[in-house]
Design an enzyme around this catalytic site. Structure first.
Site, mmCIF file in Angstrom:
data_model
loop_
_atom_site.group_PDB
_atom_site.id
_atom_site.type_symbol
_atom_site.label_atom_id
_atom_site.label_comp_id
_atom_site.label_asym_id
_atom_site.label_seq_id
_atom_site.Cartn_x
_atom_site.Cartn_y
_atom_site.Cartn_z
ATOM 1 N N GLY A 98 -6.068 -12.347 -9.155
ATOM 2 C CA GLY A 98 -6.906 -13.126 -8.252
ATOM 3 C C GLY A 98 -6.460 -12.975 -6.819
ATOM 4 O O GLY A 98 -6.212 -11.861 -6.337
ATOM 5 N N GLY B 46 -12.660 -7.932 -11.332
ATOM 6 C CA GLY B 46 -11.685 -7.220 -12.155
ATOM 7 C C GLY B 46 -12.172 -5.844 -12.559
ATOM 8 O O GLY B 46 -11.380 -4.897 -12.652
ATOM 9 N N ASP B 47 -13.475 -5.716 -12.785
ATOM 10 C CA ASP B 47 -14.044 -4.413 -13.131
ATOM 11 C C ASP B 47 -13.936 -3.449 -11.945
ATOM 12 O O ASP B 47 -13.632 -2.269 -12.122
ATOM 13 C CB ASP B 47 -15.508 -4.567 -13.535
#
Length: 314
Positions: free
Chosen positions: A222, A251-252
């Protein structure tokens, strides 16, 4: 080429509101419809950077057809495995401060024959690929070890394999010895069965996973950036402060940036964090393009094991 496999793709509708109040009527300020699914997002980010990619996914009903239509303008080649049930739709409600509430459907139930075709097509595509990326949730009907089976399929075809999953599916995949896993902090805590409040604790778990046979561990943290442990060493990177518009797909994007930059080492980590940082500054699940990146502002350094994590997971 990088092949992505998304067992449970989706149509992602993102609704922007001023604030979310339970039980109230809300007026949307903006609505987006994007192709979704973790592997789909990785392919979208790679295609935006002109990196050859193919997105392999089950596809059913009008929703599946619409998903392929949305990917066409983004120049993402799609290989569809026809299924009997419709592709799922997800909704994300994003508040003005970037807080995101996601409502994900479980997805269609795949038959054993449909799963078998998905595995076969993955092996065929992996034979022409540098990386096979197996990622996301598993719909009903999929075996819990599907990601693990795709690791073996990819390796058998000569490709390196990255896995982005969670829960028992991630645990099973780790036993198959992938070249890379990319959990977030909560997923790593679940995998390890312990609280992870400091960067040193994340480092310790990542090293344990490597010792058990996973070649590389990339953990997205994060706002604290990301941690990488692989054959080059252990590294931590943090990006510049960014106004958060949406965390969907961040995140991807991180994984796409890492693979685009070679898939190992501190410079690939730098690019990965630049991608993740750019993604949270974009509306909906839009994937960053190279012009959105601020790679030069990402700081990469050795791991400060005493660092407390803002998103500490239990």
């Amino acid at each position: 080429m990088i092949v992505t496999v998304t067992p449970n793709p989706s149509l992602d509708r993102t609704i922007l509101v001023g604030g979310l109040v339970r039980g109230a009527v809300h007026r949307a300020t903006q609505v987006r419809l994007d192709p979704g699914g973790k592997g789909v997002n990785v392919s979208r980010a790679l295609a935006a950077a002109d990196r050859p990619t193919v997105a392999l996914l089950p596809s059913g009903g009008a929703e599946g057809a619409r998903l392929a239509e949305l990917l066409a303008p983004e120049a993402v080649p799609v290989v569809e495995v026809p299924i009997g049930m419709p592709t799922r739709s997800n909704v994300a409600v994003v508040e003005a401060d970037g807080t995101t509430s996601k409502f994900n459907e479980p997805g269609p139930e795949l038959t054993p024959a449909e799963v078998a075709v998905l595995e076969t097509r993955a092996g065929e595509l992996a034979g022409r690929a540098d990386w096979l990326v197996s990622s996301g949730s598993l719909p009903s009907g999929c075996p819990e070890d599907l990601h693990a089976r795709l690791v073996r399929v990819g390796h058998g075809a000569g490709a390196r394999v990255a896995v982005d999953a969670s829960g028992p599916a991630l645990a099973a995949a780790c036993e198959a010895g992938p070249d890379l896993i990319k959990p977030n902090l909560a997923e790593l805590a679940e995998l390890s069965g312990r609280a992870l409040a400091r960067l040193g604790e994340v480092l310790g778990v990542a090293r344990e996973i490597r010792a058990a046979g996973v070649a590389g561990v990339l953990v997205s943290l994060g706002e604290d950036g990301a941690l990488l442990v692989d054959g080059t060493g252990a590294w931590h990177a943090a990006g510049p402060a960014t106004a958060v518009l949406s965390t969907v797909g961040a995140g991807d994007a991180t994984l796409a940036g890492f693979l685009r930059a070679g898939g190992s080492g501190p410079e690939a980590l730098r690019v990965a964090v630049a991608y993740g940082t750019a993604a949270v500054g974009l509306a909906g699940s839009r994937m960053p393009a190279p012009e959105d990146l601020r790679t030069e502002e990402v700081r990469v350094h050795e791991v400060d094991e005493s660092l407390s994590l803002s998103g500490a997971a239990a």
